[in-house]
Enzyme design. Structure first.
Site, PDB file in Angstrom:
ATOM      1  N   ASP A 118     -20.042  32.068  46.843  1.00  0.00           N
ATOM      2  CA  ASP A 118     -20.086  32.778  48.191  1.00  0.00           C
ATOM      3  C   ASP A 118     -21.390  32.708  49.088  1.00  0.00           C
ATOM      4  O   ASP A 118     -21.626  33.863  50.015  1.00  0.00           O
ATOM      5  CB  ASP A 118     -19.727  34.123  47.671  1.00  0.00           C
ATOM      6  N   HIS A 291     -32.301  20.825  24.236  1.00  0.00           N
ATOM      7  CA  HIS A 291     -32.191  20.116  25.543  1.00  0.00           C
ATOM      8  C   HIS A 291     -32.819  20.508  26.774  1.00  0.00           C
ATOM      9  O   HIS A 291     -32.334  20.391  27.814  1.00  0.00           O
ATOM     10  CB  HIS A 291     -30.608  20.022  25.727  1.00  0.00           C
ATOM     11  N   LYS A 293     -35.594  21.503  29.813  1.00  0.00           N
ATOM     12  CA  LYS A 293     -36.221  20.751  30.651  1.00  0.00           C
ATOM     13  C   LYS A 293     -37.035  21.913  31.695  1.00  0.00           C
ATOM     14  O   LYS A 293     -36.610  22.210  32.749  1.00  0.00           O
ATOM     15  CB  LYS A 293     -35.249  19.944  31.364  1.00  0.00           C
ATOM     16  N   ASP A 298     -50.190  28.187  33.538  1.00  0.00           N
ATOM     17  CA  ASP A 298     -51.200  29.399  33.756  1.00  0.00           C
ATOM     18  C   ASP A 298     -50.295  30.880  33.766  1.00  0.00           C
ATOM     19  O   ASP A 298     -50.775  31.611  34.502  1.00  0.00           O
ATOM     20  CB  ASP A 298     -51.957  29.102  35.344  1.00  0.00           C
TER      21      ASP A 298
END
Length: 384
Positions: A118, A291, A293, A298
């Protein structure tokens, strides 16, 4: 890369948190749903999300699914027919696969994982539509992350998805009309006013956007770089940036997958000596199948997305990442990654790596040589 304020962003850990949140958003949808994934499996998670999508379509919501032709090749045809029969518009990205030939165009896959509901809620990350426990030949659960987003970044994410959909619709000569997502005025409380950017990688205008975002953050890092990446085969620029950061006193920590899926993943080991000699800390997650990523720099800059740091993600695939500049969010992700290191990470020290078997080190260089050969065949040898 443009950072936009006025967002609420929530970190979701693995499918156990992502699928209930996605299902709830689908159930509340009133106008349109867009779902993009590399893998869609007909397992517990796939059927759960599929049932919610079917119910949404049956109550008049425009449901649009885009799946990769290779990653989702095992989705049963009968189930695809069931989804389409319910009124769902479903397309496959590059349905023709070429496993035994080096046809560059067929190696360019849709690897991003994005959902927009939406025009009000979006999900971006690394989690496919596959159950956490569905890890063939690996120890479950699968460890991965996605973010739930509300706020001013939604129009950017929506426009990117729709642009890709319409291009593929024209390419496939489909007449799957998708109404434009309605613009929504977002009211975000000041306490949740997070600045974030949505970046993609494609083979046209955004070939290096994700890699450059990483490189800029690494080059400007002042205290710590923490990267958790499942498939880590960085190019020269990336390796040099990490080493330079370590040499100027930045603590650099890599959390890598300790359970190898494919032989080519041993290419990661080819860089261990160079990294360890320059003070970069390496941890392999071996408790289950990582898995992830993601990265935190900092404890202010953080990214969650679909892009690995390897040639397939950075040179070929279509990827999508969210970059967040917010101390609270970055600290939360940092705490999560530190827990993984303590709970299932194995430290790779210079002394232990020197003692590694000759066969293991030889395998790493053979695998790296194969990656280099592959890149040369498809015309990307200079990229590395």
């Amino acid at each position: 890369m443009r950072f936009i304020g006025g967002n609420h962003i929530k970190l979701l850990r693995c499918g156990i948190e992502y699928f209930p949140a996605l299902e709830a958003a689908i159930q509340d949808a009133k106008n349109e749903i867009y779902l993009q994934a590399y893998i869609y499996e007909h397992d517990t998670a796939g059927r759960r999300i599929g049932d919610a999508l079917i119910q949404a379509a049956q109550r008049g919501v425009s449901v649009n699914i885009l799946l990769d032709g290779f990653g989702s090749q095992h989705l049963p045809k009968r189930y695809v027919k069931t989804l389409r029969a319910s009124g769902i518009k479903l397309m496959f990205y590059r349905p023709k696969i070429s496993p035994w030939t080096f046809k560059t165009n067929r190696l360019r896959r849709l690897h991003g994982k994005v959902a927009v509901i939406d025009g009000e809620i979006a999900f971006v990350g690394g989690i496919n539509i596959i159950d956490d426990s569905n890890t063939p030949n690996q120890i479950p659960p699968r460890i991965d992350y996605t973010v739930r987003i509300e706020g001013n970044l939604l129009p950017v994410i929506s426009a990117s998805f729709q642009k890709l959909w319409r291009r593929l619709e024209w390419t496939h000569l489909h007449s799957l009309y998708v109404p434009p997502i309605k613009k929504v005025r977002h009211r975000i409380h000041s306490s949740n006013d997070i600045k974030a950017a949505y970046i993609i990688r494609d083979n046209i205008l955004h070939r290096r956007d994700i890699e450059n975002a990483y490189l800029h953050a690494i080059k400007t890092a002042k205290s710590e770089i923490l990267i958790a990446n499942a498939y880590f085969i960085p190019g020269r620029k990336f390796r040099r940036a990490l080493i330079n950061a370590a040499q100027r006193g930045v603590k650099v920590k890599l959390l890598l997958q300790g359970r190898k899926e494919y032989f080519l993943m041993f290419a990661t080991h080819a860089f261990y000596n160079e990294f360890l000699d320059n003070g970069i800390e390496i941890y392999e997650y071996r408790k289950s199948f990582m898995h992830s990523k993601v990265a935190v720099i900092d404890q202010f800059w953080a990214t969650v997305g679909s892009s690995n740091i390897d040639p397939f993600s950075l040179l070929l695939s279509r990827e999508a990442n969210i970059i967040v500049r917010n101390t609270a969010f970055a600290t939360e992700l940092h705490t999560e990654l530190e827990f993984l290191i303590q709970d299932g990470g194995v430290s790779i020290t210079p002394q232990e790596w020197v003692k590694a078997s000759m066969a293991k080190r030889l395998a790493s260089w053979i695998a790296f040589g194969m990656v280099r050969f592959f890149l040369g065949v498809i015309g990307y040898s200079k990229e590395q």
